[in-house]
Design a protein around this motif. Structure first.
Motif, mmCIF file in Angstrom:
data_model
loop_
_atom_site.group_PDB
_atom_site.id
_atom_site.type_symbol
_atom_site.label_atom_id
_atom_site.label_comp_id
_atom_site.label_asym_id
_atom_site.label_seq_id
_atom_site.Cartn_x
_atom_site.Cartn_y
_atom_site.Cartn_z
ATOM 1 N N PHE A 75 0.772 -1.234 0.012
ATOM 2 C CA PHE A 75 -0.052 0.168 0.026
ATOM 3 C C PHE A 75 0.792 1.346 0.062
ATOM 4 O O PHE A 75 0.531 2.212 -0.632
ATOM 5 C CB PHE A 75 -0.883 0.132 1.303
ATOM 6 N N GLN A 76 2.075 1.058 0.756
ATOM 7 C CA GLN A 76 2.909 2.279 0.893
ATOM 8 C C GLN A 76 3.554 2.751 -0.409
ATOM 9 O O GLN A 76 3.532 3.967 -0.671
ATOM 10 C CB GLN A 76 3.881 2.176 1.919
ATOM 11 N N ARG A 77 4.184 1.620 -1.129
ATOM 12 C CA ARG A 77 4.675 1.692 -2.383
ATOM 13 C C ARG A 77 3.664 2.475 -3.519
ATOM 14 O O ARG A 77 4.045 3.435 -4.365
ATOM 15 C CB ARG A 77 5.255 0.611 -2.831
ATOM 16 N N ALA A 78 2.663 1.801 -3.302
ATOM 17 C CA ALA A 78 1.558 2.327 -4.323
ATOM 18 C C ALA A 78 1.137 3.783 -4.041
ATOM 19 O O ALA A 78 1.000 4.581 -5.067
ATOM 20 C CB ALA A 78 0.286 1.562 -4.317
ATOM 21 N N GLU A 82 4.195 5.862 -5.400
ATOM 22 C CA GLU A 82 3.974 5.836 -6.906
ATOM 23 C C GLU A 82 2.877 6.989 -7.526
ATOM 24 O O GLU A 82 3.145 7.650 -8.411
ATOM 25 C CB GLU A 82 3.589 4.638 -7.442
ATOM 26 N N LEU A 83 1.867 6.920 -6.704
ATOM 27 C CA LEU A 83 0.586 7.661 -7.303
ATOM 28 C C LEU A 83 0.544 9.019 -6.575
ATOM 29 O O LEU A 83 -0.271 9.729 -7.041
ATOM 30 C CB LEU A 83 -0.829 6.767 -7.011
ATOM 31 N N LYS A 84 1.480 9.440 -5.679
ATOM 32 C CA LYS A 84 1.700 10.532 -4.928
ATOM 33 C C LYS A 84 0.397 10.697 -3.997
ATOM 34 O O LYS A 84 -0.250 11.848 -4.140
ATOM 35 C CB LYS A 84 1.797 11.656 -5.848
ATOM 36 N N TYR A 85 -0.463 9.601 -3.540
ATOM 37 C CA TYR A 85 -1.371 9.862 -2.696
ATOM 38 C C TYR A 85 -0.748 9.499 -1.407
ATOM 39 O O TYR A 85 0.137 8.938 -0.959
ATOM 40 C CB TYR A 85 -2.460 8.676 -2.879
ATOM 41 N N ALA A 86 -1.529 10.121 -0.242
ATOM 42 C CA ALA A 86 -1.445 9.627 1.070
ATOM 43 C C ALA A 86 -1.665 8.177 1.262
ATOM 44 O O ALA A 86 -2.505 7.741 0.699
ATOM 45 C CB ALA A 86 -2.177 10.702 1.992
ATOM 46 N N GLN A 87 -1.179 7.624 2.265
ATOM 47 C CA GLN A 87 -1.496 6.280 2.381
ATOM 48 C C GLN A 87 -2.749 5.908 2.780
ATOM 49 O O GLN A 87 -3.424 4.975 2.448
ATOM 50 C CB GLN A 87 -0.500 5.317 3.180
#
Length: 301
Positions: free
Chosen positions: A18-21, A24-29
């Motif tokens: 979840f953290q890597r995603a 990558e997407l520049k979202y908060a976890q």
């Protein structure tokens, strides 16, 4: 189901985290976690088994397999919409009458297809009577034809005049005459196109004004076929010069000295339609350039 959430799910599967995603997407976890919870809630299934290592459930495996198709389909749709907005895709419906459809139109469309390869062209070849109705009913965007008898609901812009001449078998006595006038057609077996053909109507009008009652020996609905019947000695025909060029063996073409003029061909449009977009603008530009350009006559020196 939000396609952005599908992309988030696919990114989690790709990186196994979840953290890597989120990075990558520049979202908060927390955003990534919320998106997946909402997706699972909407679908009514568990997609990911949380733990030390993420594991796809059977439902997750199915979504992972189908997710690429969903995302690709959306990307294609988005690209198609952008092309449509920019006037680089879609369909343009064109009505054309003969002989323009066969002898002039293909060459005009060649540069258009090179510049707008994504535009689909629908070309309908009909008589001016049918094309006029199609324009009024918005079944074609424009029509290339002669002026309609009843112009109500349409706008006609003239572009050029189609040259007309007499075609005879080489064995016919008129083929040897130095000059031909309308009076020479009196009592001759004329080959004619259909009664609603504007070229036939124009000829009939001029013959009647000259005091000649047209004598039709054979009616052929296809104008382009007339030259073959002349070649086979079924009679003589008054036809557009471009439709009989090059001449068939055994036929002779003669100008008619007192034939008033050929028919004017132009662009017919629905008066209630507006025409926008780069593709349509370019097509109209090509039509003006290509159809207004003089065609060398067979009788030119």
């Amino acid at each position: 189901m939000d396609l952005r959430t599908i992309k988030t799910f696919k990114t989690i599967v790709k990186y196994g985290s979840f953290q890597r995603a989120a990075e990558e997407l520049k979202y908060a976890q927390s955003t990534v976690t919320t998106q997946i919870k909402n997706l699972e809630s909407a679908l009514g299934v568990t997609l990911l088994e949380r733990g030390k290592n993420l594991q796809l459930t059977e439902a997750g495996k199915l979504l992972n397999e189908k997710g690429d198709l969903l995302l690709k389909g959306f990307e294609n749709l988005q690209s198609a919409m952008e092309d449509l907005v920019n006037g680089e895709s879609g369909i343009i419906r064109i009505g054309v009458m003969e002989p323009t459809a066969s002898f002039r139109f293909p060459q005009i469309l060649t540069p258009f297809k090179k510049k707008f390869p994504k535009i689909q062209l629908s070309i309908q070849i009909h008589s001016v009577k049918i094309l006029s109705e199609m324009v009024k009913k918005d079944e074609v965007d424009i029509a290339i034809c002669t002026a309609p008898e009843q112009a109500l609901g349409t706008i006609f812009e003239p572009l050029f005049t189609e040259e007309v001449a007499l075609l005879t078998p080489s064995t016919h006595y008129l083929s040897g005459k130095e000059t031909i006038c309308l009076q020479d057609l009196d009592n001759e077996q004329l080959l004619a196109t259909s009664s609603f053909c504007p070229f036939r109507k124009n000829l009939e009008k001029q013959l009647i004004e000259a005091g000649i009652n047209p004598n039709y020996g054979l009616e052929v609905s296809n104008m382009l076929a007339l030259k073959h019947f002349v070649q086979s000695d079924f009679g003589i025909a008054v036809v557009p010069v471009i439709a009989i060029t090059p001449l068939l063996e055994g036929t002779v073409i003669k100008p008619i000295t007192d034939f008033d003029k050929g028919l004017t061909v132009g662009i017919m449009r629905n008066e209630e339609r507006s025409y926008q977009g780069k593709a349509m603008e370019y097509l109209l530009e090509l039509l003006h350039q290509g159809l207004k350009k003089p065609v060398k006559s067979l009788f030119s020196n």
